[in-house]
Design a protein around this motif. Structure first.
Motif, PDB file in Angstrom:
ATOM      1  N   SER A 160     -12.210 -58.515  10.595  1.00 26.75           N
ATOM      2  CA  SER A 160     -12.467 -59.464  11.676  1.00 26.75           C
ATOM      3  C   SER A 160     -11.582 -59.166  12.873  1.00 26.75           C
ATOM      4  CB  SER A 160     -12.185 -60.896  11.199  1.00 26.75           C
ATOM      5  OG  SER A 160     -13.021 -61.256  10.126  1.00 26.75           O
ATOM      6  N   VAL A 201     -26.079 -59.974  15.584  1.00 26.83           N
ATOM      7  CA  VAL A 201     -24.748 -60.523  15.326  1.00 26.83           C
ATOM      8  C   VAL A 201     -24.784 -61.956  14.804  1.00 26.83           C
ATOM      9  CG1 VAL A 201     -23.833 -59.071  17.160  1.00 26.83           C
ATOM     10  CG2 VAL A 201     -24.328 -61.470  17.630  1.00 26.83           C
ATOM     11  N   ARG A 204     -22.493 -63.647  12.086  1.00 28.55           N
ATOM     12  CA  ARG A 204     -21.235 -62.899  11.979  1.00 28.55           C
ATOM     13  C   ARG A 204     -20.305 -63.186  13.152  1.00 28.55           C
ATOM     14  NH1 ARG A 204     -21.105 -57.519  12.245  1.00 28.55           N
ATOM     15  NH2 ARG A 204     -22.960 -57.325  13.579  1.00 28.55           N
ATOM     16  N   MET A 261     -15.327 -62.337  15.671  1.00 22.77           N
ATOM     17  CA  MET A 261     -16.222 -61.353  15.062  1.00 22.77           C
ATOM     18  C   MET A 261     -15.807 -61.138  13.619  1.00 22.77           C
ATOM     19  SD  MET A 261     -16.547 -58.625  18.188  1.00 22.77           S
ATOM     20  CE  MET A 261     -14.844 -58.067  18.049  1.00 22.77           C
ATOM     21  N   ASN A 262     -16.687 -61.480  12.700  1.00 29.45           N
ATOM     22  CA  ASN A 262     -16.431 -61.327  11.274  1.00 29.45           C
ATOM     23  C   ASN A 262     -17.388 -60.312  10.665  1.00 29.45           C
ATOM     24  OD1 ASN A 262     -14.476 -63.408  11.414  1.00 29.45           O
ATOM     25  ND2 ASN A 262     -16.034 -64.971  11.063  1.00 29.45           N
ATOM     26  N   THR A 263     -17.042 -59.854   9.487  1.00 25.82           N
ATOM     27  CA  THR A 263     -17.868 -58.886   8.760  1.00 25.82           C
ATOM     28  C   THR A 263     -18.294 -57.746   9.687  1.00 25.82           C
ATOM     29  OG1 THR A 263     -18.753 -60.846   7.614  1.00 25.82           O
ATOM     30  CG2 THR A 263     -19.708 -58.729   7.036  1.00 25.82           C
ATOM     31  N   LYS A 298     -19.067 -54.216  11.385  1.00 25.80           N
ATOM     32  CA  LYS A 298     -19.725 -53.003  10.910  1.00 25.80           C
ATOM     33  C   LYS A 298     -19.409 -51.856  11.867  1.00 25.80           C
ATOM     34  CE  LYS A 298     -23.662 -55.834   9.406  1.00 25.80           C
ATOM     35  NZ  LYS A 298     -25.129 -56.041   9.545  1.00 25.80           N
ATOM     36  N   ASP A 334     -20.822 -51.950  15.272  1.00 27.37           N
ATOM     37  CA  ASP A 334     -20.268 -52.892  16.260  1.00 27.37           C
ATOM     38  C   ASP A 334     -19.284 -52.212  17.194  1.00 27.37           C
ATOM     39  OD1 ASP A 334     -20.175 -55.339  13.638  1.00 27.37           O
ATOM     40  OD2 ASP A 334     -21.659 -55.196  15.258  1.00 27.37           O
TER      41      ASP A 334
END
Length: 124
Positions: free
Chosen positions: A17, A63, A66, A82-84, A86, A89
């Motif tokens: 994150s 997004v 997330r 911003m979580n999880t 990738k 991103d």
């Protein structure tokens, strides 16, 4: 004039994150809608999130669930949690402000002011 300064970018592993901040200064007494966009070299700028002056939020499907956009009570700072994350991103993230009545808040052309950008890199 409104000045926007982003911070909080960096390097993170996939699944991690980050929280980006965008501090607004200048003529902020006028209501502004705020947005986050991102861009990878050689690709078009992509809409990431937006929040209206009345705190209605918008996200693209890429997004949604997330990322979360929010703003402080003084409405001078906007955040992007911003979580999880990738690898896809990875980009330079920009915040933007617009004060005109909006018909499409996901369109970059709507916004009048932009920050300088902050790099987000997600490693696999």
């Amino acid at each position: 004039q409104v000045q926007l300064v982003e911070s909080g970018g960096g390097l993170v592993q996939a699944g991690g994150s980050l929280r980006l901040s965008c501090a607004a200064s200048g003529r902020t007494v006028r209501p502004h809608n705020m947005g986050w966009f991102r861009q990878v070299p050689g690709k078009e700028r992509e809409f990431v999130a937006a929040i209206t002056w009345s705190s209605i939020t918008y996200y693209p499907d890429s997004v949604k669930g997330r990322f979360t956009i929010s703003r402080d009570n003084a409405k001078t700072t906007v955040y992007l949690q911003m979580n999880t994350l990738k690898p896809e991103d990875t980009a330079v993230y920009y915040c933007a402000a617009g004060a005109r009545p909006v018909t499409d808040i996901s369109r970059g052309g709507y916004y009048d002011y932009w920050g300088q950008g902050t790099q987000v890199t997600v490693s696999s």
